[in-house]
Design a protein around this motif. Sequence first.
Motif, short mmCIF file in Angstrom:
data_model
loop_
_atom_site.label_atom_id
_atom_site.label_comp_id
_atom_site.label_asym_id
_atom_site.label_seq_id
_atom_site.Cartn_x
_atom_site.Cartn_y
_atom_site.Cartn_z
N LYS A 271 0.71 -1.22 0.01
CA LYS A 271 -0.15 -0.11 0.01
C LYS A 271 1.01 1.33 0.10
O LYS A 271 0.61 2.18 -0.64
N TYR A 272 1.87 1.20 0.65
CA TYR A 272 2.54 2.40 0.89
C TYR A 272 4.02 2.36 0.12
O TYR A 272 4.77 3.00 0.06
N ASP A 273 4.30 1.33 -0.70
CA ASP A 273 5.48 0.97 -1.52
C ASP A 273 6.65 1.16 -0.55
O ASP A 273 7.83 1.58 -0.76
N SER A 274 6.49 0.25 0.45
CA SER A 274 7.71 0.49 1.53
C SER A 274 8.58 -0.79 1.29
O SER A 274 8.20 -2.08 1.62
N TRP A 275 9.76 -0.56 1.22
CA TRP A 275 10.99 -1.72 1.20
C TRP A 275 11.92 -1.44 1.94
O TRP A 275 12.27 -0.37 2.64
N VAL A 276 12.45 -2.75 2.61
CA VAL A 276 13.32 -2.58 3.64
C VAL A 276 14.59 -3.64 3.30
O VAL A 276 14.24 -4.56 2.29
N THR A 277 15.69 -3.24 3.44
CA THR A 277 17.01 -3.84 3.10
C THR A 277 16.90 -5.11 3.78
O THR A 277 17.15 -5.42 5.25
N TYR A 278 17.16 -6.40 2.93
CA TYR A 278 17.28 -7.69 3.50
C TYR A 278 18.62 -8.29 3.48
O TYR A 278 18.95 -8.89 4.42
N ALA A 279 19.36 -7.98 2.27
CA ALA A 279 20.92 -8.52 2.07
C ALA A 279 21.53 -7.45 1.22
O ALA A 279 20.99 -6.41 0.67
N THR A 280 22.78 -7.49 1.40
CA THR A 280 23.76 -6.31 0.98
C THR A 280 24.91 -7.11 0.47
O THR A 280 25.06 -8.18 0.05
N ASP A 281 25.62 -6.46 -0.50
CA ASP A 281 26.77 -7.06 -1.20
C ASP A 281 27.89 -7.71 -0.43
O ASP A 281 28.68 -8.13 -0.94
N ALA A 282 27.56 -7.44 1.05
CA ALA A 282 28.57 -7.89 2.01
C ALA A 282 28.35 -9.28 2.49
O ALA A 282 28.91 -10.11 3.31
N ASP A 283 26.85 -9.49 2.08
CA ASP A 283 26.61 -10.86 2.49
C ASP A 283 27.11 -12.03 1.43
O ASP A 283 27.58 -12.02 0.37
N TRP A 284 27.36 -13.37 2.28
CA TRP A 284 27.92 -14.35 1.35
C TRP A 284 27.25 -14.83 0.30
O TRP A 284 27.63 -15.20 -0.87
N GLU A 285 25.92 -14.68 0.33
CA GLU A 285 24.97 -15.25 -0.61
C GLU A 285 24.77 -14.29 -1.80
O GLU A 285 24.29 -14.58 -2.94
N THR A 286 25.64 -13.19 -1.80
CA THR A 286 25.27 -12.12 -2.94
C THR A 286 26.73 -12.02 -3.64
O THR A 286 27.77 -12.28 -3.05
#
Length: 345
Positions: A271-286
């Motif tokens: 509804k509010y187009d609200s996004w939060v950071t889940y992972a960054t380029d510092a994570d092993w999976e990225t």
Amino acid sequence: MPDEVVNPYDPVSETFNKSISVSGCLPAMGYSFAAGTTDGPGAFNFTQGTTTSNPLWNAVRDFIAAPTKEDIKCQAPKPILLATGRAKFPYEWQPNIVSCTVAKIGDLLLAAVPGEFTTMAGRRLRKVVSKIAGAKKVVLAGLSNIYSDYITTPEEYQAQRYEAASTIFGPHTLDIYLNKYAELTTALMKDTFLHPGPEPPDFQDQLITLVPPVLWDGNPWGKEFGDCVKQPQRQYSYGDIVAVSFIAGHPRNGLRHGRWYAIVEKLESEKYDSWVTYATDADWETKFIWRRDSKILGTSFADIEWEIPAGTPRGTYRIHHFGNYKYILGGIYSYHGFSEPFELT
């Protein structure tokens, strides 16, 4: 290393036997340094265990920086191949001032050493620190603070193998280190002040680089920096790899210290187009991979991958890329871009 009053270590009784005044030398590398080691031998006619000099190599050495008679006497029996303590262009070739540290974590003593101690030299240092601190566990942590090549025992120094030829401060190097770490450990255990001594020189304002500069960044016709040119699939499952690509500028246009070039965002509120950071380029999976497409046009891409780990909350995600591009007429400008949303089912 300046003159120091030290307690030479007695390897037989494992005690300090007497105090004498010895001197460290200006840094220098010996002939056996150029011989290399068994797993990486050097070139030409250099061999380990060399204690005599060669007029030809001395002439080459003197052309770079000539040692004084005092240097040669101080470093004996090491024949000087490179008088690194006399070489100053474009900076000092090797340090004249080194930093030593002792830290205590519970019952653990950590001796941060600015060089590579041989096995026996390390044992003697651990013995000194342990005896003063009464610690059962002493760990040598190298290479710390600065690099001053190898540290050998006086006996090893006489043999002039690779490590001894790389012991840059001369035959009393280990004795001086033992004295310094004894002082540091005593001050640490008694919680007393110890004068820090001279500061190493700071060359940050005089640094040169051989890395070519970024001339400009270009974007393909009809595209803008940050445009996602390879979109993700609509749906993914655990273990799948999300792979996207963006029109990018060179990463060196803006080093994002404490920030990121790419993040994985999760939709919190449609509804509010609200996004939060889940992972960054510092994570092993990225993964963040920058690749140049054309050196002439200056175009490049940022390829971003996210391998979805098990346990990731199901929902809607997207990839967010940040960067800076350099305009051909000058100036560096920031940009960012998003991929299309995708579902983790």
